[in-house]
Design a protein around this motif. Sequence first.
Motif, PDB file in Angstrom:
ATOM      1  N   PHE A  55       0.947  -1.317   0.000  1.00 36.35           N
ATOM      2  CA  PHE A  55       0.036   0.071  -0.032  1.00 36.35           C
ATOM      3  C   PHE A  55       0.954   1.411  -0.046  1.00 36.35           C
ATOM      4  O   PHE A  55       1.284   1.679   1.041  1.00 36.35           O
ATOM      5  CB  PHE A  55      -1.058   0.118   1.268  1.00 36.35           C
ATOM      6  CG  PHE A  55      -1.872  -1.267   1.171  1.00 36.35           C
ATOM      7  CD1 PHE A  55      -2.987  -1.248   0.316  1.00 36.35           C
ATOM      8  CD2 PHE A  55      -1.696  -2.376   2.198  1.00 36.35           C
ATOM      9  CE1 PHE A  55      -3.757  -2.475   0.453  1.00 36.35           C
ATOM     10  CE2 PHE A  55      -2.689  -3.381   2.025  1.00 36.35           C
ATOM     11  CZ  PHE A  55      -3.468  -3.390   1.128  1.00 36.35           C
ATOM     12  N   CYS A  59      -3.868   4.491   2.242  1.00 38.34           N
ATOM     13  CA  CYS A  59      -4.644   3.384   2.906  1.00 38.34           C
ATOM     14  C   CYS A  59      -4.149   3.661   4.558  1.00 38.34           C
ATOM     15  O   CYS A  59      -2.859   3.301   4.850  1.00 38.34           O
ATOM     16  CB  CYS A  59      -4.411   2.299   2.518  1.00 38.34           C
ATOM     17  SG  CYS A  59      -4.889   1.847   0.786  1.00 38.34           S
ATOM     18  N   TRP A  94     -11.489  -0.422   4.794  1.00 41.77           N
ATOM     19  CA  TRP A  94     -10.644   0.490   4.890  1.00 41.77           C
ATOM     20  C   TRP A  94     -10.866   1.901   5.044  1.00 41.77           C
ATOM     21  O   TRP A  94     -11.804   2.517   4.799  1.00 41.77           O
ATOM     22  CB  TRP A  94      -9.659   0.563   3.285  1.00 41.77           C
ATOM     23  CG  TRP A  94      -8.985  -0.783   3.075  1.00 41.77           C
ATOM     24  CD1 TRP A  94      -9.320  -1.713   2.360  1.00 41.77           C
ATOM     25  CD2 TRP A  94      -7.658  -1.210   3.510  1.00 41.77           C
ATOM     26  NE1 TRP A  94      -8.386  -2.698   2.256  1.00 41.77           N
ATOM     27  CE2 TRP A  94      -7.290  -2.357   2.991  1.00 41.77           C
ATOM     28  CE3 TRP A  94      -6.764  -0.607   4.628  1.00 41.77           C
ATOM     29  CZ2 TRP A  94      -6.250  -3.027   3.427  1.00 41.77           C
ATOM     30  CZ3 TRP A  94      -5.465  -1.167   4.688  1.00 41.77           C
ATOM     31  CH2 TRP A  94      -5.326  -2.261   4.187  1.00 41.77           C
ATOM     32  N   VAL A  96      -9.474   5.171   4.144  1.00 41.62           N
ATOM     33  CA  VAL A  96      -8.574   5.723   3.046  1.00 41.62           C
ATOM     34  C   VAL A  96      -8.621   7.145   2.857  1.00 41.62           C
ATOM     35  O   VAL A  96      -9.782   7.913   3.352  1.00 41.62           O
ATOM     36  CB  VAL A  96      -9.028   4.855   1.662  1.00 41.62           C
ATOM     37  CG1 VAL A  96      -8.880   3.481   1.880  1.00 41.62           C
ATOM     38  CG2 VAL A  96     -10.474   5.325   1.341  1.00 41.62           C
TER      39      VAL A  96
END
Length: 290
Positions: A55, A59, A94, A96
């Motif tokens: 990532f 994230c 998530w 984000v």
Amino acid sequence: MEEARRGQFVRQVGGELVSSVIARSKPIRVELLSRTSRPRMNWHFRQPELTLFWFRNGCSRLRATINGRPVEYDFSEAANLALFPAGTEIEGEWSVGPAFDYVVVFLDPTFVQSRLNGVIERPAIAFGHAQLCRGLAELSEEAATPDNLFDLFAEGWASQALAHMARLSCGVAPPKPLSRGGLPALKLRKIEEFVRANLDETISLSALSDVAGLSKRHFLRAFQESIGTSPHRYVLGLRIESAKRRLGETNESLTSIALASGFSHAQHFSSAFRQATGVSPSTFRQQRRA
């Protein structure tokens, strides 16, 4: 919403896909992905390959169940990798930024089996590894513009990366490991069984501590050390998981699902579900059946 299903495997990703570059070779498949979503993104993932995620940005936190166990991880620039053995199921959300980029590498099961005497069985999540990150950066450059030498490069990369991953798996503990003073695995299993059997009832701290055979104070501390979250959030996570399953697999009304999952009324259920997943129960059902 991006969705891919193959038999018992699933790959559902929320948000909007901005760009996608895919490069394939015999040992690996590399995907360079950019998405937009805010502030949460649903994710349901279970694939037949050993999978490595990098990532790169955007994230920050994963709240999910991994093979049915609630977990929560914070990602950062220093801890931006995740490794999932073949068949691992992750379902959650998530946190984000408005835009984020990540790289996914799927390793062919035949290749993995030919290189390792054993198998990689333990997930590793939100960790740092300098050698893997350097290798992934180079792999990403090669995958962006693959030439006739990409297959050769990919095989060499995969062999080296697999050695790092195997060593990491041997030394890594399971997600949210039991720490000193935590609850034994048997008691954790009894607590989970109790909660799942009583989701539609009021579950008190006293009841959970009785199952564990501890005082409430001792139970709270030991549970937090073992699971990494509070009993309240743990129970809520299992209730949301139950609701998701009913929404996807039954035609029950939202009120029936709310009550069966332990929520006092439909409005409370809708608010808690939206907070946990970023979408309403009805929208989640539509997405599952699209």
